[in-house]
Each structure stands twice: as C-alpha cells, then as structure tokens.
Design a protein around this motif. Structure first.
Motif, PDB file in Angstrom:
ATOM      1  N   ALA A 100      13.945  18.792   9.417  1.00 47.82           N
ATOM      2  CA  ALA A 100      12.691  17.915   9.248  1.00 47.82           C
ATOM      3  C   ALA A 100      11.583  18.673  10.103  1.00 47.82           C
ATOM      4  O   ALA A 100      10.403  18.253   9.811  1.00 47.82           O
ATOM      5  CB  ALA A 100      12.787  16.723   9.369  1.00 47.82           C
ATOM      6  N   TYR A 101      11.822  19.700  10.795  1.00 53.42           N
ATOM      7  CA  TYR A 101      10.884  20.185  11.610  1.00 53.42           C
ATOM      8  C   TYR A 101      10.095  21.294  10.916  1.00 53.42           C
ATOM      9  O   TYR A 101      10.522  22.028  10.171  1.00 53.42           O
ATOM     10  CB  TYR A 101      11.532  21.287  12.848  1.00 53.42           C
ATOM     11  N   PRO A 102       8.586  21.216  10.968  1.00 52.38           N
ATOM     12  CA  PRO A 102       7.969  21.823  10.039  1.00 52.38           C
ATOM     13  C   PRO A 102       7.650  23.451  10.391  1.00 52.38           C
ATOM     14  O   PRO A 102       7.836  23.783  11.458  1.00 52.38           O
ATOM     15  CB  PRO A 102       6.453  21.252  10.273  1.00 52.38           C
ATOM     16  N   HIS A 112      20.349  28.370   9.245  1.00 52.38           N
ATOM     17  CA  HIS A 112      21.206  28.361  10.330  1.00 52.38           C
ATOM     18  C   HIS A 112      21.248  27.282  11.221  1.00 52.38           C
ATOM     19  O   HIS A 112      21.967  26.720  11.548  1.00 52.38           O
ATOM     20  CB  HIS A 112      21.144  29.537  10.933  1.00 52.38           C
ATOM     21  N   PHE A 113      19.742  27.008  11.983  1.00 56.81           N
ATOM     22  CA  PHE A 113      19.701  26.034  12.802  1.00 56.81           C
ATOM     23  C   PHE A 113      19.813  24.524  12.097  1.00 56.81           C
ATOM     24  O   PHE A 113      20.146  23.842  13.047  1.00 56.81           O
ATOM     25  CB  PHE A 113      18.102  26.233  13.487  1.00 56.81           C
ATOM     26  N   ALA A 114      19.411  24.466  11.084  1.00 59.30           N
ATOM     27  CA  ALA A 114      19.704  23.101  10.543  1.00 59.30           C
ATOM     28  C   ALA A 114      21.126  22.699  10.434  1.00 59.30           C
ATOM     29  O   ALA A 114      21.676  21.695  10.791  1.00 59.30           O
ATOM     30  CB  ALA A 114      18.911  23.051   9.170  1.00 59.30           C
ATOM     31  N   PHE A 115      21.653  23.915  10.129  1.00 62.85           N
ATOM     32  CA  PHE A 115      23.205  23.611   9.847  1.00 62.85           C
ATOM     33  C   PHE A 115      23.997  23.502  11.256  1.00 62.85           C
ATOM     34  O   PHE A 115      24.959  22.825  11.543  1.00 62.85           O
ATOM     35  CB  PHE A 115      24.070  24.671   9.181  1.00 62.85           C
ATOM     36  N   THR A 116      23.409  24.151  12.538  1.00 63.79           N
ATOM     37  CA  THR A 116      24.028  24.019  13.493  1.00 63.79           C
ATOM     38  C   THR A 116      23.653  22.490  14.044  1.00 63.79           C
ATOM     39  O   THR A 116      24.711  21.934  14.711  1.00 63.79           O
ATOM     40  CB  THR A 116      23.069  24.914  14.613  1.00 63.79           C
ATOM     41  N   ASN A 117      22.866  21.904  13.646  1.00 64.66           N
ATOM     42  CA  ASN A 117      22.500  20.358  13.843  1.00 64.66           C
ATOM     43  C   ASN A 117      23.634  19.708  13.301  1.00 64.66           C
ATOM     44  O   ASN A 117      24.219  18.778  14.024  1.00 64.66           O
ATOM     45  CB  ASN A 117      21.095  19.816  13.396  1.00 64.66           C
ATOM     46  N   PHE A 118      23.787  19.984  12.040  1.00 62.62           N
ATOM     47  CA  PHE A 118      24.941  19.284  11.335  1.00 62.62           C
ATOM     48  C   PHE A 118      26.349  19.389  11.983  1.00 62.62           C
ATOM     49  O   PHE A 118      26.767  18.420  12.256  1.00 62.62           O
ATOM     50  CB  PHE A 118      24.815  19.892   9.833  1.00 62.62           C
ATOM     51  N   VAL A 119      26.669  20.619  12.277  1.00 67.63           N
ATOM     52  CA  VAL A 119      27.983  20.891  12.935  1.00 67.63           C
ATOM     53  C   VAL A 119      28.022  20.077  14.328  1.00 67.63           C
ATOM     54  O   VAL A 119      29.220  19.559  14.625  1.00 67.63           O
ATOM     55  CB  VAL A 119      28.095  22.293  12.921  1.00 67.63           C
ATOM     56  N   ASP A 136      16.816   9.078   9.957  1.00 60.34           N
ATOM     57  CA  ASP A 136      16.620   9.040   8.276  1.00 60.34           C
ATOM     58  C   ASP A 136      16.516  10.555   7.701  1.00 60.34           C
ATOM     59  O   ASP A 136      17.061  10.746   6.693  1.00 60.34           O
ATOM     60  CB  ASP A 136      15.786   7.881   7.991  1.00 60.34           C
ATOM     61  N   SER A 137      15.559  11.029   8.712  1.00 57.91           N
ATOM     62  CA  SER A 137      15.049  12.296   7.943  1.00 57.91           C
ATOM     63  C   SER A 137      16.005  13.518   7.844  1.00 57.91           C
ATOM     64  O   SER A 137      16.223  14.350   7.133  1.00 57.91           O
ATOM     65  CB  SER A 137      13.640  13.092   8.717  1.00 57.91           C
ATOM     66  N   ILE A 138      17.165  13.399   8.910  1.00 54.50           N
ATOM     67  CA  ILE A 138      17.840  14.477   9.018  1.00 54.50           C
ATOM     68  C   ILE A 138      18.986  13.750   7.859  1.00 54.50           C
ATOM     69  O   ILE A 138      19.752  15.032   7.208  1.00 54.50           O
ATOM     70  CB  ILE A 138      18.698  14.734  10.264  1.00 54.50           C
ATOM     71  N   LEU A 139      19.380  12.745   7.658  1.00 52.35           N
ATOM     72  CA  LEU A 139      20.258  12.338   6.648  1.00 52.35           C
ATOM     73  C   LEU A 139      19.711  12.559   5.225  1.00 52.35           C
ATOM     74  O   LEU A 139      20.382  13.162   4.330  1.00 52.35           O
ATOM     75  CB  LEU A 139      20.767  10.865   6.736  1.00 52.35           C
ATOM     76  N   ALA A 140      18.495  12.406   4.940  1.00 51.73           N
ATOM     77  CA  ALA A 140      17.901  12.545   3.612  1.00 51.73           C
ATOM     78  C   ALA A 140      17.881  14.150   3.458  1.00 51.73           C
ATOM     79  O   ALA A 140      18.296  14.563   2.353  1.00 51.73           O
ATOM     80  CB  ALA A 140      16.514  12.113   3.615  1.00 51.73           C
ATOM     81  N   ALA A 141      17.505  14.684   4.462  1.00 52.96           N
ATOM     82  CA  ALA A 141      17.536  16.448   4.031  1.00 52.96           C
ATOM     83  C   ALA A 141      18.809  17.048   3.841  1.00 52.96           C
ATOM     84  O   ALA A 141      19.260  17.873   3.161  1.00 52.96           O
ATOM     85  CB  ALA A 141      16.691  17.072   5.276  1.00 52.96           C
ATOM     86  N   LEU A 142      19.881  16.463   4.916  1.00 50.28           N
ATOM     87  CA  LEU A 142      21.120  17.059   4.845  1.00 50.28           C
ATOM     88  C   LEU A 142      21.784  16.499   3.276  1.00 50.28           C
ATOM     89  O   LEU A 142      22.395  17.523   2.571  1.00 50.28           O
ATOM     90  CB  LEU A 142      22.038  16.301   5.779  1.00 50.28           C
ATOM     91  N   SER A 278      -4.149  10.805  17.188  1.00 46.42           N
ATOM     92  CA  SER A 278      -3.340  11.989  16.761  1.00 46.42           C
ATOM     93  C   SER A 278      -3.497  12.401  15.605  1.00 46.42           C
ATOM     94  O   SER A 278      -3.968  11.741  14.547  1.00 46.42           O
ATOM     95  CB  SER A 278      -1.959  11.324  16.764  1.00 46.42           C
ATOM     96  N   THR A 279      -3.185  13.851  15.439  1.00 43.88           N
ATOM     97  CA  THR A 279      -3.472  14.419  14.145  1.00 43.88           C
ATOM     98  C   THR A 279      -2.013  15.043  13.863  1.00 43.88           C
ATOM     99  O   THR A 279      -2.039  16.160  12.753  1.00 43.88           O
ATOM    100  CB  THR A 279      -4.506  15.323  13.952  1.00 43.88           C
ATOM    101  N   ALA A 280      -0.840  14.687  14.329  1.00 42.44           N
ATOM    102  CA  ALA A 280       0.322  15.256  14.236  1.00 42.44           C
ATOM    103  C   ALA A 280       0.913  15.512  12.717  1.00 42.44           C
ATOM    104  O   ALA A 280       0.793  14.578  11.861  1.00 42.44           O
ATOM    105  CB  ALA A 280       1.325  14.834  15.109  1.00 42.44           C
ATOM    106  N   THR A 281       1.347  16.805  12.452  1.00 39.17           N
ATOM    107  CA  THR A 281       2.195  16.944  11.480  1.00 39.17           C
ATOM    108  C   THR A 281       3.511  16.932  11.658  1.00 39.17           C
ATOM    109  O   THR A 281       4.445  17.085  10.564  1.00 39.17           O
ATOM    110  CB  THR A 281       1.834  18.189  10.428  1.00 39.17           C
ATOM    111  N   HIS A 282       3.936  16.676  12.930  1.00 41.02           N
ATOM    112  CA  HIS A 282       5.347  16.557  13.439  1.00 41.02           C
ATOM    113  C   HIS A 282       5.291  15.786  14.302  1.00 41.02           C
ATOM    114  O   HIS A 282       4.678  15.808  15.593  1.00 41.02           O
ATOM    115  CB  HIS A 282       5.968  17.923  13.611  1.00 41.02           C
ATOM    116  N   GLU A 283       6.324  14.421  14.357  1.00 38.81           N
ATOM    117  CA  GLU A 283       6.420  13.615  15.572  1.00 38.81           C
ATOM    118  C   GLU A 283       7.565  12.712  15.200  1.00 38.81           C
ATOM    119  O   GLU A 283       7.614  12.151  14.354  1.00 38.81           O
ATOM    120  CB  GLU A 283       5.231  12.907  15.695  1.00 38.81           C
ATOM    121  N   PHE A 284       8.717  13.063  15.856  1.00 42.97           N
ATOM    122  CA  PHE A 284       9.660  12.305  15.896  1.00 42.97           C
ATOM    123  C   PHE A 284       9.930  10.992  16.608  1.00 42.97           C
ATOM    124  O   PHE A 284      10.796  10.146  16.487  1.00 42.97           O
ATOM    125  CB  PHE A 284      11.143  13.098  16.214  1.00 42.97           C
TER     126      PHE A 284
END
Length: 374
Positions: A100-102, A112-119, A136-142, A278-284
């Motif tokens: 989910a990182y923009p 590759h990096f997203a799959f590394t998170n999954f593994v 929830d964002s990682i689960l939905a995207a995965l 804040s004007t963020a488009t990324h904030e976990f």
C-alpha cells in the motif's frame, strides 16, 4: 526476557518506536541496527548482514529468548541462514507495508518488495501492525494480487498468516510539563483572535504531499484569512520543490522552518502552534499528528488512511470536526471555519486522552506482555 532487536532501517519513526519501547520495557534488549538509508538495499541484504553478526555474537556467548525485527527485513531469509537462533520466537513489526506504500511516480509497482513483506509475515511467529488500516490494507492488496497470480496460489498460507496479525499502536514520549497550563495558554491565545498558527510536521518527501499544503496556503492567502506557519520535519537528500516555493511565498508569516534538532525544540514548536495540518497521501499511523493532539493542538487531517482510526482514540468523537475532505480546497475551508469559530478551536479537549492512552509507560507494558506470549 532477553530480546534481540534487529533494526534494518534505524531512523525516523522506526528508531523512535524502538527507543521508546526499550526505554520503558521490562525486558533486557540487545539491538543491532543499520543506518536509515537505501531502503531497497536494506530489504535485500539486511537478513544476510544480521545473520553474520548474530552468529558472531552467539559464538561469543550471547543468548536471547525472542527476536524483534521490522518489515524492512526478509524474515524467511534470516531464519534460513541464521541457524543458531532459527527456533527462537520472532515478532515482525510492520511500520508500513509495500503493498500500500504510494509510488513516487505513476508506474507499475515493484512487487518484489511487497512479496518480501508477505513471505516475512508467513515466516514470523507474530506480526504486529501500528494500525488496523496498515493491517487491513496489506490483506486487501494481497488477496487482490493473489487472484491474478498464474497458478499454485498460496490461499492457505494467506489464511494462516491472517490469524497471527495483531494491532499494536506505537507510543509517544510525552514530556513532563504542566499540560493544563499549556492548554489554558493555548485557549487564551486562540480566543484572543490572533492569526492561527498552523504547523505542518512530516518527512519532506512526496508521500506527505507538500503540493497539497502549498495549494491550501495559496487559497488562504487569496481569501485573506490570516495565519502564521511552521513547517518542520526530517529532510533527506532530495527535497521536493514545493518547500522552496512555500518558504519563498510565505516567508513573512513563517515562525519555524526545518528539522528540529532535539525533542525539546520539537515539543516547543508543537506547544506554540494552534492547528496541526496534514496533507499526507501515505500514513499508516500518524505519529506526528498523535503528538500534536497530545500537545493540545486542534488537528485538521484528511479523511483517509489511518487518520479516522487515530482520532477514535479520543474520549469523545472528534472525527466530524477534525477530518476535512481530501483536497487542498477542503483544508483551506476547514482552516477558514476555525478562524471564524474560535470557541470550537479552544474546546476540543482530547489531548489528555492521547497523553494517557499512547504514553510509552502504558504501551510498553502491553507490548512486553504480548511479546512474552509469542
């Protein structure tokens, strides 16, 4: 309990989280850390580096009961090549996730990096997230991406992984000052009708959307809404050009500018302001926003990402008044409304909730207990 902490990207919120927990923890910690640069390289090489150093320390007699690492390390690789500590319980803390990182520019995401998170999540015994939004964002995207994989999709592993995901908010290190006096001074200042002091505090990078801030400030200027401004936060090698534009166009109203070199200056900057924007488009999670609210500021946050969840910590609902739409015009309109409605600005009164619920004294105790059960 002896805890080995492996920190592949030891800077910013990663370092702040680690040091806050360790400072208030009942466990005995050993920390091995790498500098906070070259994040893609860290995700590829950190497991090898840590395995070598852990092996050397193990040979010299060091022992641990559990391991903590972050999403910047490939847990599966580390466990495969670090034989001495392979069977120790391991918790991976996800400050962010690469699903989910923009992206900086519109392009196909490097999976590759997203799959590394999954593994890594599969290989860890527990996985903690700083917010439900992050989890929830990682689960939905995965699950979405897995539906497009060519064959042998690991649905069972995804289901099993989901069972060991936990939300553990980070803490904040609240300074010991007279907070009622700070809040009284804040209320007196805003009720006096002075220009609102806006503060923007984030990394000076694209995902914090400095263009959105610049556009909102221009709208406020065009609408003759008076304000003063502080723009603070950590800067890296390449600074987006919007910051130079903000400094050039609004130099006459700027109170503070740039990175605050120590925590005392940082908290002083917060306490001297009125409204956190804040004007963020990324904030976990929204650590800067949480600290600003704890300091008694009125937050204006975009209605997206982890911000609605963050505001739910308050004793009373602040969502309706503290969340603006999504664009610069919405932010400017929200500032204008606060400029006209000083009573609302002075009476939010949720700072104590954040100081209590997010203080590291409280958070470290809960995390210690959960880690012990890993």
């Amino acid at each position: 309990m002896r805890v080995l902490s492996l920190q592949p990207f030891f800077g910013g919120s990663h370092r702040q989280f680690h040091e806050g927990w360790v400072r208030h923890s009942q466990h005995d910690w050993t920390t091995i850390a790498l500098p906070s640069r070259h994040w893609k390289w860290r995700m590829r090489h950190a497991a090898i580096h840590f395995a070598r150093e852990v092996g050397e320390r193990f040979a010299n007699g060091e022992r641990w009961d559990a391991i903590v690492c972050t999403d910047m390390m490939n847990v599966a690789e580390f466990r495969a090549i670090s034989r001495q500590v392979r069977d120790l319980p391991l918790m991976a803390y996800f400050h962010e996730n690469q699903f989910a990182y923009p992206n900086r520019v519109e392009q196909e995401r490097d999976q590759h990096f997203a799959f590394t998170n999954f593994v890594s999540a599969i290989a860890a015994d527990q996985v903690w997230f700083n917010s439900a939004f992050n989890r929830d964002s990682i689960l939905a995207a995965l699950r979405d991406q897995a539906s497009h994989w060519p064959d042998f999709v690991p649905w069972q592993e995804i289901d099993l992984m989901e069972q060991k995901l936990f939300v553990q908010r980070p803490g904040i290190e609240v300074p010991s000052i007279d907070w009622p006096a700070v809040e009284q001074a804040h209320a007196k200042r805003v009720l006096a009708g002075n220009p609102l002091h806006l503060i923007w505090a984030a990394r000076w990078e694209h995902d914090k959307n400095p263009l959105g801030l610049l556009e909102a400030l221009r709208l406020l200027r065009d609408q003759n809404i008076p304000f003063t401004l502080s723009v603070i936060g950590e800067q890296f090698g390449t600074v987006p050009p919007e910051f130079a534009a903000i400094r050039g166009e609004f130099s006459n109203v700027i109170e503070r500018w740039g990175f605050q070199t120590d925590r005392e200056s940082y908290w002083q900057a917060l306490c001297n302001a009125d409204v956190f924007v804040s004007t963020a488009t990324h904030e976990f999670f929204g650590l800067a926003a949480a600290e600003a609210i704890a300091a008694g500021l009125y937050p204006l946050l975009p209605d997206r990402l982890a911000y609605p969840e963050l505001l739910s910590i308050a004793e009373k609902s602040a969502s309706d008044s503290c969340l603006y739409g999504r664009g610069s015009a919405d932010l400017a309109a929200a500032v204008g409304q606060l400029h006209r409605d000083r009573d609302r600005l002075a009476s939010l009164g949720v700072g104590s909730s954040f100081r209590n619920d997010l203080s590291w004294c409280h958070r470290a105790s809960e995390m210690d207990s959960l880690l012990h059960s890993t």
